[in-house]
Design a protein around this motif. Sequence first.
Motif, short mmCIF file in Angstrom:
data_model
loop_
_atom_site.label_atom_id
_atom_site.label_comp_id
_atom_site.label_asym_id
_atom_site.label_seq_id
_atom_site.Cartn_x
_atom_site.Cartn_y
_atom_site.Cartn_z
N TYR A 39 0.81 -1.21 0.00
CA TYR A 39 0.00 0.00 0.00
C TYR A 39 0.85 1.27 0.00
O TYR A 39 0.30 2.37 -0.03
CB TYR A 39 -0.93 0.01 1.22
N LEU A 40 2.17 1.12 0.04
CA LEU A 40 3.07 2.27 0.15
C LEU A 40 3.70 2.62 -1.18
O LEU A 40 3.71 1.83 -2.12
CB LEU A 40 4.15 1.98 1.19
N ASP A 41 4.27 3.83 -1.25
CA ASP A 41 5.02 4.25 -2.43
C ASP A 41 6.41 3.60 -2.41
O ASP A 41 6.93 3.27 -1.34
CB ASP A 41 5.18 5.77 -2.45
N PRO A 42 7.03 3.44 -3.58
CA PRO A 42 8.37 2.83 -3.66
C PRO A 42 9.40 3.42 -2.70
O PRO A 42 10.13 2.66 -2.04
CB PRO A 42 8.76 3.02 -5.13
N PRO A 43 9.53 4.76 -2.57
CA PRO A 43 10.52 5.29 -1.62
C PRO A 43 10.26 4.85 -0.18
O PRO A 43 11.19 4.58 0.58
CB PRO A 43 10.40 6.81 -1.77
N GLU A 44 8.97 4.77 0.19
CA GLU A 44 8.63 4.34 1.55
C GLU A 44 8.95 2.86 1.74
O GLU A 44 9.41 2.45 2.81
CB GLU A 44 7.14 4.60 1.81
N ILE A 45 8.70 2.06 0.72
CA ILE A 45 9.01 0.63 0.79
C ILE A 45 10.51 0.42 0.99
O ILE A 45 10.93 -0.37 1.84
CB ILE A 45 8.54 -0.09 -0.48
N CYS A 46 11.30 1.13 0.20
CA CYS A 46 12.76 0.98 0.30
C CYS A 46 13.27 1.43 1.67
O CYS A 46 14.21 0.85 2.21
CB CYS A 46 13.44 1.78 -0.81
N VAL A 54 13.66 -9.51 7.77
CA VAL A 54 12.31 -9.90 7.40
C VAL A 54 11.67 -8.83 6.50
O VAL A 54 11.05 -9.13 5.49
CB VAL A 54 11.44 -10.14 8.65
N PHE A 55 11.83 -7.56 6.86
CA PHE A 55 11.28 -6.47 6.05
C PHE A 55 11.98 -6.42 4.69
O PHE A 55 11.34 -6.15 3.68
CB PHE A 55 11.45 -5.13 6.77
N ARG A 56 13.29 -6.67 4.68
CA ARG A 56 14.03 -6.64 3.42
C ARG A 56 13.53 -7.73 2.48
O ARG A 56 13.30 -7.50 1.29
CB ARG A 56 15.53 -6.81 3.68
N ASP A 57 13.35 -8.94 3.00
CA ASP A 57 12.87 -10.04 2.15
C ASP A 57 11.43 -9.79 1.69
O ASP A 57 11.08 -10.05 0.54
CB ASP A 57 12.95 -11.36 2.93
N ALA A 58 10.60 -9.27 2.61
CA ALA A 58 9.20 -9.02 2.27
C ALA A 58 9.08 -7.95 1.18
O ALA A 58 8.17 -8.00 0.34
CB ALA A 58 8.42 -8.61 3.51
N CYS A 90 13.34 -10.28 -10.59
CA CYS A 90 12.14 -9.91 -9.83
C CYS A 90 11.65 -8.52 -10.25
O CYS A 90 12.40 -7.72 -10.79
CB CYS A 90 12.41 -9.98 -8.33
N LYS A 91 10.37 -8.26 -9.99
CA LYS A 91 9.75 -7.01 -10.42
C LYS A 91 10.38 -5.80 -9.73
O LYS A 91 10.43 -4.71 -10.29
CB LYS A 91 8.25 -7.06 -10.13
N LYS A 92 10.87 -5.98 -8.52
CA LYS A 92 11.54 -4.87 -7.83
C LYS A 92 12.79 -4.46 -8.60
O LYS A 92 13.05 -3.26 -8.78
CB LYS A 92 11.92 -5.27 -6.41
N VAL A 111 14.35 7.69 -21.69
CA VAL A 111 13.11 7.25 -21.07
C VAL A 111 13.42 6.73 -19.68
O VAL A 111 14.46 6.12 -19.45
CB VAL A 111 12.40 6.17 -21.93
N TRP A 112 12.52 6.97 -18.75
CA TRP A 112 12.66 6.46 -17.39
C TRP A 112 11.29 6.48 -16.73
O TRP A 112 10.34 7.04 -17.27
CB TRP A 112 13.67 7.29 -16.58
N ILE A 113 11.18 5.86 -15.55
CA ILE A 113 9.93 5.93 -14.80
C ILE A 113 10.17 6.69 -13.50
O ILE A 113 11.26 6.63 -12.93
CB ILE A 113 9.34 4.53 -14.52
N ASP A 114 9.15 7.42 -13.08
CA ASP A 114 9.25 8.19 -11.85
C ASP A 114 9.40 7.26 -10.65
O ASP A 114 8.68 6.26 -10.53
CB ASP A 114 8.00 9.06 -11.68
N LYS A 115 10.34 7.57 -9.76
CA LYS A 115 10.63 6.69 -8.63
C LYS A 115 9.51 6.63 -7.61
O LYS A 115 9.45 5.68 -6.82
CB LYS A 115 11.93 7.14 -7.95
#
Length: 288
Positions: A39-46, A54-58, A90-92, A111-115
């Motif tokens: 449910y979080l944005d990529p920067p928050e996930i990282c 455990v959080f790193r693997d998840a 992996c998708k990440k 070309v790039w995607i917004d982080k």
Amino acid sequence: MGANVSSIDTNCDDGLNYLPFKPKLDDIPEACIALLLSYLDPPEICKLSRINRVFRDASSADFIWEPKLPSNYNYILKELLALKVDDALCKKDLFVKLSSPWSFDGGTKQVWIDKKNGGVCLAISSKGMTITGIDDRRYWNHIPTDESRFQTVAYLQQIWWLEVDGDLEFQFPEGTYSLFFRLQLGKATKRHKRRACNYEHVHGWDLKPVQFQLTTADDCRVTSRCYLDNLGTWMQHHVGDFVVKDATVPTKIKYSLTQIDCTHTKGGLCVDSVLICPSSLAKQLTSC
């Protein structure tokens, strides 16, 4: 009842002491953490992935990153960039790979995607556009600079007829996109290791506005006008927006910058690039 529970003696008759159970972050099931991270944005996930193992693997679960990738990521990787991508990646890792700019079309486009939201962004260099008189050194020069993502800009010394045109065919994901011209009046230089700007050739922009135009293959046409006054400062000038309704069909667009009033000359203009990004990101940019 709660008082009775809290007063239970942890000293047992066998002489052993049992400490109350205190749950730790490591005790949370990895699947639960992954669901929360989705449910979080990529920067928050990282950021949260640094808490522990455990959080790193998840944080690497594919179901987290699949929705954050643009729908056209396979087109970008395999058709546009012709990259050989391991299907086991992996998708990440795909998200990380695409969040850095990738050059194509002879290095004239990126070309790039917004982080933060995975939106697709494009930049087109001045060398990827058609500029009237670009081969005549009396009018134009390509000058190197570290202020451009392409390390070069087109610099106009003086001309009567200003015309910069470009076109693009690209398979965008569905959504609304904004197009900008990145321009500056004056030529940036370095003096004593500090940025300086030469305004020697700047003239004519206060007499008549320049005209920006954007057209698409489905007859969308946007025209805007603006007086250029950004001396020594790069500015993203908003040309217009366009809507992509079908992500499976390449979108064809044309864009231009003109000032063709031949009653006076104009000069001292730096043309860096054109930027195309989701309109949701456009609010972060300065425009006229």
